[in-house]
Each structure stands twice: as structure tokens, then as C-alpha cells.
Scaffold this motif. Structure first.
Motif, PDB file in Angstrom:
ATOM      1  N   LEU A  43       0.835  -1.192   0.000  1.00  0.00           N
ATOM      2  CA  LEU A  43       0.000   0.000   0.000  1.00  0.00           C
ATOM      3  C   LEU A  43       0.880   1.256   0.000  1.00  0.00           C
ATOM      4  O   LEU A  43       0.645   2.204  -0.753  1.00  0.00           O
ATOM      5  N   LYS A  44       1.913   1.241   0.818  1.00  0.00           N
ATOM      6  CA  LYS A  44       2.848   2.361   0.887  1.00  0.00           C
ATOM      7  C   LYS A  44       3.465   2.625  -0.480  1.00  0.00           C
ATOM      8  O   LYS A  44       3.505   3.758  -0.946  1.00  0.00           O
ATOM      9  N   GLU A  60      11.035   8.400   2.831  1.00  0.00           N
ATOM     10  CA  GLU A  60      11.565   7.782   4.056  1.00  0.00           C
ATOM     11  C   GLU A  60      10.655   8.007   5.253  1.00  0.00           C
ATOM     12  O   GLU A  60      10.475   7.135   6.094  1.00  0.00           O
ATOM     13  N   ALA A  61      10.079   9.225   5.297  1.00  0.00           N
ATOM     14  CA  ALA A  61       9.298   9.602   6.482  1.00  0.00           C
ATOM     15  C   ALA A  61       7.826   9.204   6.369  1.00  0.00           C
ATOM     16  O   ALA A  61       7.052   9.387   7.296  1.00  0.00           O
ATOM     17  N   LEU A  62       7.455   8.656   5.216  1.00  0.00           N
ATOM     18  CA  LEU A  62       6.050   8.299   5.016  1.00  0.00           C
ATOM     19  C   LEU A  62       5.591   7.223   5.998  1.00  0.00           C
ATOM     20  O   LEU A  62       6.268   6.224   6.203  1.00  0.00           O
ATOM     21  N   GLU A  63       4.435   7.491   6.619  1.00  0.00           N
ATOM     22  CA  GLU A  63       3.911   6.531   7.593  1.00  0.00           C
ATOM     23  C   GLU A  63       2.479   6.162   7.259  1.00  0.00           C
ATOM     24  O   GLU A  63       1.653   7.034   6.997  1.00  0.00           O
ATOM     25  N   VAL A  64       2.173   4.885   7.282  1.00  0.00           N
ATOM     26  CA  VAL A  64       0.794   4.435   7.085  1.00  0.00           C
ATOM     27  C   VAL A  64       0.431   3.506   8.231  1.00  0.00           C
ATOM     28  O   VAL A  64       1.131   2.552   8.517  1.00  0.00           O
ATOM     29  N   ASN A  65      -0.669   3.832   8.898  1.00  0.00           N
ATOM     30  CA  ASN A  65      -1.068   3.030  10.054  1.00  0.00           C
ATOM     31  C   ASN A  65      -2.579   2.966  10.223  1.00  0.00           C
ATOM     32  O   ASN A  65      -3.293   3.813   9.713  1.00  0.00           O
TER      33      ASN A  65
END
Ligand SMILES: Nc1ncnc2c1ncn2[C@@H]1O[C@H](COP(=O)(O)OP(=O)(O)O)[C@@H](O)[C@H]1O
Ligand SMILES: [Mg+2]
Lengths: 91, 263
Positions: A43-44, A60-65
Motif C-alpha cells: 500500500l505504501k 523515508e518519512a512516510l507513515e501508514v497506520n
């Protein structure tokens, strides 16, 4: 009297079993969806691909939660933007 | 050819061992030949629950390791014709048996017994994988608590992944007064959430503690509600359709107060 009535009617939603059930529902959505870290990873990658054609992002800093808000589970993506492309560049 | 049933839960202390002992005793009382396998290696328990702790010579790792024959390790329960126990090892750990050995063991037991019931350890690691390796079907035990149901959900997912389809649920330690007061999740709530079929409901009952103290199974106690609940579950396992009696097994279950069976 009023106290008595609110106790009767308030009971249903305040009953601790309803709290238990709701907490369980939320935690299971989370458990069941996080079974595969691979899916989150895919997904990322897809998100990066889509968004990159509009703006420059910090991969690098991308966050998926998954996050539990009041009564639902939400997919929260934190995508730091480095630079937005000029409209002319967007096809 | 017998049937191999694993009793599992994820969480510890919800009643797997109690359930295994009662199902085994009940099935033997109906005239079946039953082998109970304690797969909780390192934390041997089923022997004391059954009152057979003084008769152990060999254990499951002696069989899988080829140190004795299966027949030598099986302890015959003298009280019930046809009931046998294969005890867990106490001084070894879960890695001393592997899933292939368990498959082979279950295959051998299946030749001789009508039912082989495996008492699974808590957790989802090696011990769990061993316990389910040779099973044909699974019984998932839970209690009406958030943590226990959550773990049960995880187990259901893992059973599915292991291609053990259609597990059946036992809800243990239900307190009807609390359910009625809205302070304990009902059977309906739990079934709603887990979306698996119900095998039975066992009430919280001090007779379980009392009989277990003596090394007896509560299913032999004619008057206890938990004993009645286990007798119903046993009949369902043999394929009989037994209604979920609302008074005796929990009330408030109109939607699922239907005939339920195991097959
Ligand atoms: N229906 C019940 N009512 C009262 N006590 C119970 C009931 N079921 C189990 N227990 C008690 O709960 C404890 C844990 O049960 P056990 O079968 O050893 O769980 P597990 O094998 O899942 O760890 C034991 O002390 C047992 O006697
Ligand atoms: Mg146990």
C-alpha cells in the motif's frame, strides 16, 4: 425518580458488556487488518507512486497506520511533502 | 478410523484442559474408545485433572523419540472403559516434538481409537503448531472476556491458514446473572464477533473446581449445570442434534436457540 429512569434507559449503552463489545470490535479490525505487514508495505509503495506524480514527498518519512478513533478504525497516512510540482507539470 | 479433535484457545486458563478431560470422559461413557493427548509439553496438566498423575511411566516424547511403544505410554483410566491418556513430558520443552511427529502419532492413534482429543497449550508458537498438526477438526474455547475472545479470533485465523476448516466454539465460564445485567458479553455477542459455529456453552460453576480437586470430571456429576452442559456438548460431537437449552445453558439466545450439532 429521574435518576431511576436514567438508570434504566442509560443502562443499555453504558452496560459494561457494550463497552467490552465495542472495544473488541475495534481491536479485531486492527488485528485482522494488520495480519499481513506485506499488504501495508504494498500500500505504501502504491501511495508513493500515485502521489509522486503530483508532489515531491519524503518517502523515508512516510507513515501508514491503522488508528482507532472514537467508533471506527481509520487508515491514517502521514505523508511529508518536500515540494509541490508546478501545475504545468501535472498531466 | 477415528477422528482427531484439537482443543485450543490462544489464551491460557480459559478451560482447554478441563474441556479435554470432560469431553474424553463423556465420550468414553457413551462407549467410545478415546485417547486424550496432553500436548502441553513442559506444563503437564491433563494427568492431574484426570487424577492419573501417579500412573505415568512414559510420556509423549518417549513415543515420538522411539524410546517406547505407543501402547506402553498410554495410561488406561480404570474408572471408564475405553479412556486412555498419553501424558505430556514435564522436563522437556515444546521443541522436543515436531509437527511431523505429531501427524504420525495422530495417524497411529486414529487406527485404534474412535476419538483422539488433543489438549493444546496456550499461545500460537511451536506448541500450538504441534497440537494442530495431526487434527481433523478444532474446538476453540473462550470465555466472555475481551482478551480471551480476541485471542480466539487470532486462533480461528491461524486454524484457517492451516486448513483446519469450520472450528466450533465453546464459551466457558458464563455467568448468567452478569449477562442479564449487561455486565458480561452474551453468547450472541461473541458469536456475532467471531462468526463461527457454536458447539456449546458452559456456565461458571464451582463444581468444576470441586471435582477437579478430586481428579474427577464434572461431567460425571449428574446434578451440576456444567456437567449437563458438557454432556450436551459430547452428544453434539457424536453427531447428535441437541438444542441449546436456554434455561440451562444461558438464556437470552433466541436467535441461536436452534438445533446445533458438530458434524
Ligand atoms: N466452567 C468453569 N467454572 C469454574 N471454573 C472453571 C470452569 N472451567 C475451568 N475452570 C477453572 O479454570 C482454571 C483453568 O482451567 P484449565 O482447564 O486449566 O484452562 P487451560 O487449560 O485453558 O489453561 C482451572 O482452575 C479450572 O478448574
Ligand atoms: Mg491447559
Amino acid at each position: 425518580m429521574l435518576d431511576f429512569i436514567t438508570r434504566i434507559f442509560g443502562r443499555e449503552s453504558n452496560a459494561s458488556k457494550n463497552v467490552a463489545k465495542e472495544r473488541l470490535r475495534l481491536v479485531l479490525v486492527h488485528d485482522r487488518s494488520s495480519v499481513s505487514p506485506q499488504i501495508l508495505q504494498d500500500l505504501k509503495a502504491d501511495l508513493i507512486k500515485v502521489i509522486s506524480s503530483y508532489m515531491e514527498i519524503d518517502e523515508e518519512a512516510l507513515e501508514v497506520n491503522f488508528e482507532n478513533s472514537e467508533n471506527q478504525v481509520a487508515l491514517i497516512a502521514n505523508i511529508p511533502i518536500k515540494n509541490v510540482k508546478r501545475p504545468a507539470n501535472v498531466v | 478410523m477415528g477422528e482427531v479433535i484439537v482443543v485450543t484457545s490462544g489464551k491460557g486458563g480459559v478451560g482447554k484442559t478441563t474441556t479435554t478431560a470432560n469431553l474424553g470422559t463423556g465420550l468414553a461413557q457413551l462407549g467410545n474408545k478415546v485417547a486424550l493427548v496432553d500436548a502441553d509439553i513442559g506444563l503437564r496438566n491433563l494427568d492431574v485433572v484426570l487424577g492419573l498423575e501417579n500412573r505415568i511411566v512414559y510420556d509423549i516424547t518417549d513415543v515420538t523419540g522411539g524410546h517406547c511403544r505407543l501402547r506402553q505410554a498410554l495410561i488406561k483410566d480404570k474408572r471408564y472403559e475405553g479412556l486412555f491418556l498419553l501424558p505430556a513430558a514435564q522436563t522437556k520443552d515444546k521443541t522436543s516434538v515436531n509437527p511431523d511427529q505429531m501427524k504420525e502419532l495422530c495417524g497411529d492413534l486414529r487406527q485404534e481409537f474412535d476419538y483422539v482429543i488433543i489438549d493444546c497449550p496456550a499461545g500460537i508458537e511451536q506448541g500450538f503448531k504441534n497440537a494442530i498438526a495431526g487434527a481433523d477438526r478444532a474446538v476453540v474455547v473462550t470465555t466472555p472476556e475481551v482478551s480471551a475472545v480476541r485471542d480466539a479470533d487470532r486462533i480461528v485465523g491461524l486454524l484457517e491458514a492451516a486448513e483446519l476448516r469450520d472450528p466450533r466454539l465453546i464459551v466457558n465460564r458464563v455467568r448468567y446473572k452478569m449477562v442479564k445485567a449487561g455486565d458480561m458479553m452474551s453468547i450472541e455477542d461473541i458469536i456475532d464477533i467471531l462468526a463461527i459455529d457454536l458447539l456449546g456453552v458452559v456456565p461458571e460453576d464451582e463444581m468444576v473446581v470441586i471435582t477437579t480437586n478430586r481428579g474427577e470430571a464434572v461431567i460425571c456429576d449428574d446434578r451440576s449445570r456444567s456437567g449437563q452442559a458438557y454432556r450436551n456438548i459430547v452428544r453434539r460431537i457424536t453427531g447428535e442434534q441437541v438444542p441449546l437449552l436456554s434455561l440451562e445453558e444461558g438464556g437470552l439466545m433466541n436467535r441461536i436457540r436452534r438445533m446445533i450439532g458438530f458434524k
